[in-house]
Design a protein around this motif. Structure first.
Motif, PDB file in Angstrom:
ATOM      1  N   HIS A 139       0.709  -1.298   0.061  1.00 57.56           N
ATOM      2  CA  HIS A 139       0.067   0.172   0.055  1.00 57.56           C
ATOM      3  C   HIS A 139       0.899   1.360   0.065  1.00 57.56           C
ATOM      4  CE1 HIS A 139      -3.816   2.086   2.009  1.00 57.56           C
ATOM      5  NE2 HIS A 139      -3.428   2.598   0.510  1.00 57.56           N
ATOM      6  N   LYS A 140       0.854   1.947  -1.121  1.00 61.01           N
ATOM      7  CA  LYS A 140       1.785   3.059  -1.211  1.00 61.01           C
ATOM      8  C   LYS A 140       1.666   4.393  -0.363  1.00 61.01           C
ATOM      9  CE  LYS A 140       5.274   5.076  -3.318  1.00 61.01           C
ATOM     10  NZ  LYS A 140       6.676   4.264  -3.017  1.00 61.01           N
ATOM     11  N   HIS A 141       0.226   4.466  -0.093  1.00 64.25           N
ATOM     12  CA  HIS A 141       0.039   5.460   1.138  1.00 64.25           C
ATOM     13  C   HIS A 141       0.565   5.488   2.218  1.00 64.25           C
ATOM     14  CE1 HIS A 141      -2.584   8.067   3.806  1.00 64.25           C
ATOM     15  NE2 HIS A 141      -2.598   8.725   2.749  1.00 64.25           N
ATOM     16  N   VAL A 142       0.679   4.251   2.799  1.00 69.67           N
ATOM     17  CA  VAL A 142       1.189   4.024   4.252  1.00 69.67           C
ATOM     18  C   VAL A 142       2.412   4.156   4.338  1.00 69.67           C
ATOM     19  CG1 VAL A 142       1.712   1.989   5.782  1.00 69.67           C
ATOM     20  CG2 VAL A 142      -0.576   1.964   4.580  1.00 69.67           C
ATOM     21  N   GLU A 143       3.185   3.985   3.007  1.00 67.83           N
ATOM     22  CA  GLU A 143       4.704   4.040   3.050  1.00 67.83           C
ATOM     23  C   GLU A 143       5.047   5.492   3.077  1.00 67.83           C
ATOM     24  OE1 GLU A 143       8.577   3.140   0.160  1.00 67.83           O
ATOM     25  OE2 GLU A 143       6.688   4.112  -0.725  1.00 67.83           O
ATOM     26  N   LEU A 144       4.396   6.284   2.150  1.00 67.49           N
ATOM     27  CA  LEU A 144       4.612   7.803   2.045  1.00 67.49           C
ATOM     28  C   LEU A 144       4.178   8.454   3.412  1.00 67.49           C
ATOM     29  CD1 LEU A 144       3.504   8.383  -1.811  1.00 67.49           C
ATOM     30  CD2 LEU A 144       5.814   8.660  -0.812  1.00 67.49           C
ATOM     31  N   ALA A 145       2.917   8.176   3.869  1.00 66.76           N
ATOM     32  CA  ALA A 145       2.520   8.774   5.099  1.00 66.76           C
ATOM     33  C   ALA A 145       3.652   8.817   6.372  1.00 66.76           C
ATOM     34  CB  ALA A 145       1.160   8.343   5.558  1.00 66.76           C
ATOM     35  N   ARG A 146       4.426   7.942   6.448  1.00 68.23           N
ATOM     36  CA  ARG A 146       5.202   7.682   7.454  1.00 68.23           C
ATOM     37  C   ARG A 146       6.206   9.090   7.631  1.00 68.23           C
ATOM     38  NH1 ARG A 146       6.294   3.114   9.500  1.00 68.23           N
ATOM     39  NH2 ARG A 146       5.470   1.123   8.440  1.00 68.23           N
ATOM     40  N   ASN A 147       6.082   9.608   8.831  1.00 62.22           N
ATOM     41  CA  ASN A 147       6.884  10.892   9.257  1.00 62.22           C
ATOM     42  C   ASN A 147       8.361  10.482   9.400  1.00 62.22           C
ATOM     43  OD1 ASN A 147       7.358  13.482   9.930  1.00 62.22           O
ATOM     44  ND2 ASN A 147       6.895  13.262  12.095  1.00 62.22           N
ATOM     45  N   ASN A 148       9.030  10.166   8.408  1.00 63.68           N
ATOM     46  CA  ASN A 148      10.663   9.867   8.527  1.00 63.68           C
ATOM     47  C   ASN A 148      11.346  10.801   7.889  1.00 63.68           C
ATOM     48  OD1 ASN A 148      10.422   8.870   6.057  1.00 63.68           O
ATOM     49  ND2 ASN A 148      10.041   6.873   6.599  1.00 63.68           N
ATOM     50  N   MET A 161      -3.403  11.391  -3.615  1.00 56.77           N
ATOM     51  CA  MET A 161      -3.442  10.348  -4.792  1.00 56.77           C
ATOM     52  C   MET A 161      -3.063   9.048  -4.520  1.00 56.77           C
ATOM     53  SD  MET A 161      -2.202  12.984  -7.908  1.00 56.77           S
ATOM     54  CE  MET A 161      -1.882  11.552  -8.759  1.00 56.77           C
ATOM     55  N   ALA A 162      -2.151   8.877  -3.523  1.00 57.29           N
ATOM     56  CA  ALA A 162      -1.648   7.591  -3.226  1.00 57.29           C
ATOM     57  C   ALA A 162      -2.741   6.886  -2.265  1.00 57.29           C
ATOM     58  CB  ALA A 162      -0.390   7.805  -2.364  1.00 57.29           C
ATOM     59  N   ALA A 163      -3.563   7.444  -1.713  1.00 56.42           N
ATOM     60  CA  ALA A 163      -4.776   6.915  -0.878  1.00 56.42           C
ATOM     61  C   ALA A 163      -5.293   5.484  -1.777  1.00 56.42           C
ATOM     62  CB  ALA A 163      -5.772   7.778  -0.330  1.00 56.42           C
ATOM     63  N   GLY A 164      -5.366   4.688  -1.187  1.00 54.26           N
ATOM     64  CA  GLY A 164      -6.097   3.344  -2.150  1.00 54.26           C
ATOM     65  C   GLY A 164      -5.333   3.051  -3.189  1.00 54.26           C
ATOM     66  N   MET A 165      -3.983   3.155  -3.171  1.00 56.28           N
ATOM     67  CA  MET A 165      -3.210   2.975  -4.392  1.00 56.28           C
ATOM     68  C   MET A 165      -2.073   1.773  -4.172  1.00 56.28           C
ATOM     69  SD  MET A 165      -0.712   5.401  -6.611  1.00 56.28           S
ATOM     70  CE  MET A 165      -2.004   6.189  -7.320  1.00 56.28           C
ATOM     71  N   TRP A 166      -2.315   0.693  -4.698  1.00 58.30           N
ATOM     72  CA  TRP A 166      -1.599  -0.680  -4.632  1.00 58.30           C
ATOM     73  C   TRP A 166      -0.340  -0.629  -5.481  1.00 58.30           C
ATOM     74  CZ3 TRP A 166      -1.280  -3.479  -0.571  1.00 58.30           C
ATOM     75  CH2 TRP A 166      -0.753  -5.053  -0.612  1.00 58.30           C
ATOM     76  N   ARG A 167       0.750  -0.620  -5.113  1.00 59.70           N
ATOM     77  CA  ARG A 167       2.023  -0.720  -5.703  1.00 59.70           C
ATOM     78  C   ARG A 167       2.498  -2.086  -6.099  1.00 59.70           C
ATOM     79  NH1 ARG A 167       6.648   2.899  -6.571  1.00 59.70           N
ATOM     80  NH2 ARG A 167       8.812   1.610  -6.634  1.00 59.70           N
ATOM     81  N   VAL A 168       2.724  -2.330  -7.328  1.00 57.55           N
ATOM     82  CA  VAL A 168       3.295  -3.469  -7.648  1.00 57.55           C
ATOM     83  C   VAL A 168       4.637  -3.467  -8.291  1.00 57.55           C
ATOM     84  CG1 VAL A 168       3.085  -5.876  -8.915  1.00 57.55           C
ATOM     85  CG2 VAL A 168       1.019  -4.619  -8.183  1.00 57.55           C
ATOM     86  N   GLU A 169       5.621  -4.244  -7.898  1.00 61.49           N
ATOM     87  CA  GLU A 169       7.158  -3.814  -8.243  1.00 61.49           C
ATOM     88  C   GLU A 169       7.963  -5.212  -8.598  1.00 61.49           C
ATOM     89  OE1 GLU A 169      11.109  -2.171  -6.211  1.00 61.49           O
ATOM     90  OE2 GLU A 169       9.398  -1.093  -5.999  1.00 61.49           O
ATOM     91  N   THR A 170       8.595  -5.253  -9.741  1.00 61.20           N
ATOM     92  CA  THR A 170       9.439  -6.191 -10.111  1.00 61.20           C
ATOM     93  C   THR A 170      10.940  -5.831 -10.276  1.00 61.20           C
ATOM     94  OG1 THR A 170       7.640  -7.480 -10.856  1.00 61.20           O
ATOM     95  CG2 THR A 170       9.838  -8.235 -11.709  1.00 61.20           C
TER      96      THR A 170
END
Length: 263
Positions: free
Chosen positions: A175-184, A203-212
């Protein structure tokens, strides 16, 4: 469908520099363990999206590694044929490499690339485990195993890792939003470089990232259906119409061993 790239590592022939000196304000001169000289981009001038830039005179090459964060507000679109000029323009500006954008795109040869897709799944906002549970059940190919995909100790997705010794076969979903929302520190540095950080998060809310991940020349050529032997040029990669992430996921959810030959 445009090929969309996340991490991109490539090299440029040093003759493009036309013997010009790299500014010491941007590069530090070092001697490596083998006694060769290198010019490495200083951390103080690196912007989000530029992982490294190294000039190697003995090898006659410049090696760069970038990510879509170099695109700032257009980050979620990824590096595509439509966005490569913007990415190269930012790279050349911040690294002070004396190259033209056209030459950088034309002569870049790739030896590492991560191919991504962003899939909008509204259910992620109310049932975040739904996709992970579904993918866990769908994995039928016994040559792959699954592990949680973690960021800073939190499980935010799933990884499929191929059990091969000769090449890397790895696809991650999260889940991309979870990663971007981190305060790091990494996210804070990135958002400082954007004009509309709140819009990116929206825009990242509800966005699922697939990466190879692809790290071998042979696999990069094969997965992108590049027929020519030898080095893989960036222009070839961006022109590929292969549905790489879809094809990989199809193999992962395919129980017949013979299909792993296609990875």
């Amino acid at each position: 469908m445009l090929t969309t790239i996340d991490t991109l590592k490539f090299k440029l022939p040093a003759h493009l520099l036309q013997a010009k000196q790299l500014p010491t304000t941007h590069y530090k001169h070092i001697i490596d363990s083998d006694g060769g000289e290198l010019y490495k981009l200083r951390d103080s001038v690196r912007m989000p999206g530029i992982t490294s830039a190294t000039y190697n005179p003995p090898k006659g090459e410049v090696v760069c590694e970038i990510s879509p964060k170099i695109l700032s507000d257009q980050y979620l679109q990824g590096i595509t044929s439509d966005a490569i000029e913007q990415a190269m323009d930012a790279l050349l500006h911040y690294t002070a490499l004396p190259l033209s954008i056209a030459d950088a795109i034309q002569y870049a040869t790739v030896f590492k690339c991560d191919t991504v897709n962003m899939v909008h799944i509204p259910e992620l906002l109310v049932r975040p485990k739904m996709v992970v549970d579904t993918l866990t059940i769908a994995k039928l190919n016994e040559n792959y195993h699954t592990v949680p995909h973690r960021r800073e100790g939190q499980n935010i997705g799933i990884e499929f890792n191929g059990m091969y010794k000769s090449f890397k076969a790895r696809q991650i979903h999260y889940h991309k939003h979870v990663e971007l929302a981190r305060n790091n520190a990494k996210n804070r540095a990135f958002f400082r470089n954007c004009q509309h950080p709140a819009e990116i998060l929206r825009m990242a809310a509800g966005m699922w990232r697939v990466e190879t991940n692809s790290t071998e020349f042979d696999k990069i050529r094969e997965r992108h259906n590049i027929k020519q032997p030898g080095e893989v040029y960036l222009t070839q990669l961006l022109a590929s119409e292969q549905k790489l992430n879809y094809n990989m996921l199809q193999l992962i959810t395919e129980p017949h061993k013979v299909n792993t030959l296609l990875t």
